[in-house]
Motif scaffolding. Sequence first.
Motif, PDB file in Angstrom:
ATOM      1  N   GLU A 155       0.854  -1.186   0.000  1.00 47.99           N
ATOM      2  CA  GLU A 155       0.000   0.000   0.000  1.00 47.99           C
ATOM      3  C   GLU A 155       0.891   1.238   0.000  1.00 47.99           C
ATOM      4  O   GLU A 155       1.843   1.336   0.766  1.00 47.99           O
ATOM      5  CB  GLU A 155      -0.870  -0.004   1.263  1.00 47.99           C
ATOM      6  N   LEU A 156       0.574   2.178  -0.872  1.00 44.58           N
ATOM      7  CA  LEU A 156       1.370   3.392  -0.968  1.00 44.58           C
ATOM      8  C   LEU A 156       1.137   4.313   0.221  1.00 44.58           C
ATOM      9  O   LEU A 156       0.017   4.420   0.718  1.00 44.58           O
ATOM     10  CB  LEU A 156       1.039   4.145  -2.256  1.00 44.58           C
ATOM     11  N   ILE A 157       2.187   4.972   0.652  1.00 39.30           N
ATOM     12  CA  ILE A 157       2.093   5.990   1.694  1.00 39.30           C
ATOM     13  C   ILE A 157       1.990   7.331   0.988  1.00 39.30           C
ATOM     14  O   ILE A 157       2.716   7.598   0.033  1.00 39.30           O
ATOM     15  CB  ILE A 157       3.338   5.960   2.606  1.00 39.30           C
ATOM     16  N   GLU A 158       1.081   8.176   1.447  1.00 40.66           N
ATOM     17  CA  GLU A 158       0.920   9.492   0.836  1.00 40.66           C
ATOM     18  C   GLU A 158       2.196  10.310   0.997  1.00 40.66           C
ATOM     19  O   GLU A 158       2.974  10.088   1.920  1.00 40.66           O
ATOM     20  CB  GLU A 158      -0.253  10.233   1.472  1.00 40.66           C
ATOM     21  N   ARG A 159       2.374  11.289   0.128  1.00 41.97           N
ATOM     22  CA  ARG A 159       3.545  12.165   0.193  1.00 41.97           C
ATOM     23  C   ARG A 159       3.527  12.953   1.503  1.00 41.97           C
ATOM     24  O   ARG A 159       2.483  13.329   2.000  1.00 41.97           O
ATOM     25  CB  ARG A 159       3.552  13.127  -0.994  1.00 41.97           C
ATOM     26  N   ALA A 160       4.703  13.235   2.017  1.00 42.32           N
ATOM     27  CA  ALA A 160       4.839  13.929   3.291  1.00 42.32           C
ATOM     28  C   ALA A 160       4.475  15.407   3.166  1.00 42.32           C
ATOM     29  O   ALA A 160       4.030  16.018   4.128  1.00 42.32           O
ATOM     30  CB  ALA A 160       6.261  13.795   3.825  1.00 42.32           C
ATOM     31  N   PHE A 161       4.672  15.989   1.986  1.00 45.61           N
ATOM     32  CA  PHE A 161       4.352  17.388   1.725  1.00 45.61           C
ATOM     33  C   PHE A 161       4.213  17.550   0.220  1.00 45.61           C
ATOM     34  O   PHE A 161       4.538  16.633  -0.547  1.00 45.61           O
ATOM     35  CB  PHE A 161       5.412  18.331   2.303  1.00 45.61           C
ATOM     36  N   GLU A 162       3.728  18.697  -0.219  1.00 44.07           N
ATOM     37  CA  GLU A 162       3.513  18.924  -1.645  1.00 44.07           C
ATOM     38  C   GLU A 162       4.812  18.746  -2.425  1.00 44.07           C
ATOM     39  O   GLU A 162       5.850  19.302  -2.084  1.00 44.07           O
ATOM     40  CB  GLU A 162       2.963  20.335  -1.864  1.00 44.07           C
ATOM     41  N   ASN A 163       4.733  17.943  -3.469  1.00 45.18           N
ATOM     42  CA  ASN A 163       5.849  17.629  -4.361  1.00 45.18           C
ATOM     43  C   ASN A 163       7.002  16.878  -3.694  1.00 45.18           C
ATOM     44  O   ASN A 163       8.106  16.827  -4.234  1.00 45.18           O
ATOM     45  CB  ASN A 163       6.360  18.879  -5.076  1.00 45.18           C
ATOM     46  N   ALA A 164       6.756  16.286  -2.549  1.00 42.25           N
ATOM     47  CA  ALA A 164       7.767  15.429  -1.926  1.00 42.25           C
ATOM     48  C   ALA A 164       7.958  14.198  -2.802  1.00 42.25           C
ATOM     49  O   ALA A 164       7.003  13.708  -3.404  1.00 42.25           O
ATOM     50  CB  ALA A 164       7.316  14.993  -0.535  1.00 42.25           C
ATOM     51  N   PRO A 165       9.172  13.680  -2.904  1.00 47.88           N
ATOM     52  CA  PRO A 165       9.366  12.443  -3.670  1.00 47.88           C
ATOM     53  C   PRO A 165       8.586  11.316  -3.003  1.00 47.88           C
ATOM     54  O   PRO A 165       8.656  11.154  -1.782  1.00 47.88           O
ATOM     55  CB  PRO A 165      10.870  12.182  -3.566  1.00 47.88           C
ATOM     56  N   PHE A 199       3.928  17.435  12.238  1.00 51.95           N
ATOM     57  CA  PHE A 199       3.747  18.166  10.986  1.00 51.95           C
ATOM     58  C   PHE A 199       2.480  17.698  10.278  1.00 51.95           C
ATOM     59  O   PHE A 199       2.212  16.507  10.173  1.00 51.95           O
ATOM     60  CB  PHE A 199       4.951  17.951  10.070  1.00 51.95           C
ATOM     61  N   THR A 200       1.693  18.656   9.791  1.00 47.44           N
ATOM     62  CA  THR A 200       0.505  18.353   9.003  1.00 47.44           C
ATOM     63  C   THR A 200       0.675  19.018   7.642  1.00 47.44           C
ATOM     64  O   THR A 200       0.766  20.238   7.563  1.00 47.44           O
ATOM     65  CB  THR A 200      -0.768  18.898   9.692  1.00 47.44           C
ATOM     66  N   PRO A 201       0.717  18.228   6.576  1.00 44.94           N
ATOM     67  CA  PRO A 201       0.918  18.826   5.255  1.00 44.94           C
ATOM     68  C   PRO A 201      -0.307  19.599   4.798  1.00 44.94           C
ATOM     69  O   PRO A 201      -1.428  19.306   5.188  1.00 44.94           O
ATOM     70  CB  PRO A 201       1.175  17.618   4.354  1.00 44.94           C
ATOM     71  N   ASP A 202      -0.071  20.595   3.961  1.00 49.49           N
ATOM     72  CA  ASP A 202      -1.146  21.401   3.392  1.00 49.49           C
ATOM     73  C   ASP A 202      -0.965  21.351   1.878  1.00 49.49           C
ATOM     74  O   ASP A 202      -0.066  21.992   1.340  1.00 49.49           O
ATOM     75  CB  ASP A 202      -1.058  22.840   3.913  1.00 49.49           C
ATOM     76  N   PHE A 203      -1.798  20.580   1.201  1.00 49.57           N
ATOM     77  CA  PHE A 203      -1.703  20.423  -0.243  1.00 49.57           C
ATOM     78  C   PHE A 203      -2.623  21.421  -0.933  1.00 49.57           C
ATOM     79  O   PHE A 203      -3.776  21.562  -0.564  1.00 49.57           O
ATOM     80  CB  PHE A 203      -2.087  18.997  -0.649  1.00 49.57           C
ATOM     81  N   ARG A 204      -2.090  22.093  -1.953  1.00 49.30           N
ATOM     82  CA  ARG A 204      -2.881  23.079  -2.685  1.00 49.30           C
ATOM     83  C   ARG A 204      -3.869  22.421  -3.635  1.00 49.30           C
ATOM     84  O   ARG A 204      -4.904  22.996  -3.935  1.00 49.30           O
ATOM     85  CB  ARG A 204      -1.979  24.033  -3.451  1.00 49.30           C
ATOM     86  N   LYS A 205      -3.557  21.252  -4.115  1.00 48.68           N
ATOM     87  CA  LYS A 205      -4.453  20.534  -5.020  1.00 48.68           C
ATOM     88  C   LYS A 205      -4.965  19.286  -4.326  1.00 48.68           C
ATOM     89  O   LYS A 205      -4.294  18.707  -3.472  1.00 48.68           O
ATOM     90  CB  LYS A 205      -3.729  20.161  -6.313  1.00 48.68           C
TER      91      LYS A 205
END
Length: 174
Positions: free
Chosen positions: A60-70, A150-156
């Motif tokens: 199962e994929l883990i979501e990105r840690a922040f916007e545009n994170a590898p 940390f809580t990421p904030d994704f623009r999209k």
Amino acid sequence: MNIKKFALASLAVAGLIFLGCKAGQSYGENEIGLRKSTLFNEDAKIERIDYSGKAAGESELIERAFENAPPMISHNVEDMLPITKENNSCTSCHLPGVAEAVAATPMPKSHFYNFRDNVDMKENMDETRFNCVICHATQVSATPLVENKFTPDFRKENGNIKSNLLDVINEGVN
């Protein structure tokens, strides 16, 4: 007169340094490192982390840690190492033309762009992008060494699973 001012200033600075060192909390050698043991003992036990993971397509994929994170590598890479320009197993599944057919995450447009010379490489991967594990880490289930608030904030809406780095790299630059 200048010598007296210099001596007084030097004494004041020395006093502040001394007080600053004494006023703060001090830590012992067993509390400084993440191992929670003395830093002078190289035989200290560290939690062993299993990086083997599951086969490609099974985890199962883990979501990105922040916007545009590898994104993290979700599968075992032991048989794929070492990654070289001449031998890169990652591209056999993750090149955009192949990825959809094998249900893999396609490499983003930024991997086909030469940022040094500002050149779109079209279908050719930029040669500086061959060593995938420099940016992409293998995901594991290990106990975190420190708490992460940390809580990421994704623009999209899909920013947690998709990169738009090439689209936003010059955002706000004139």
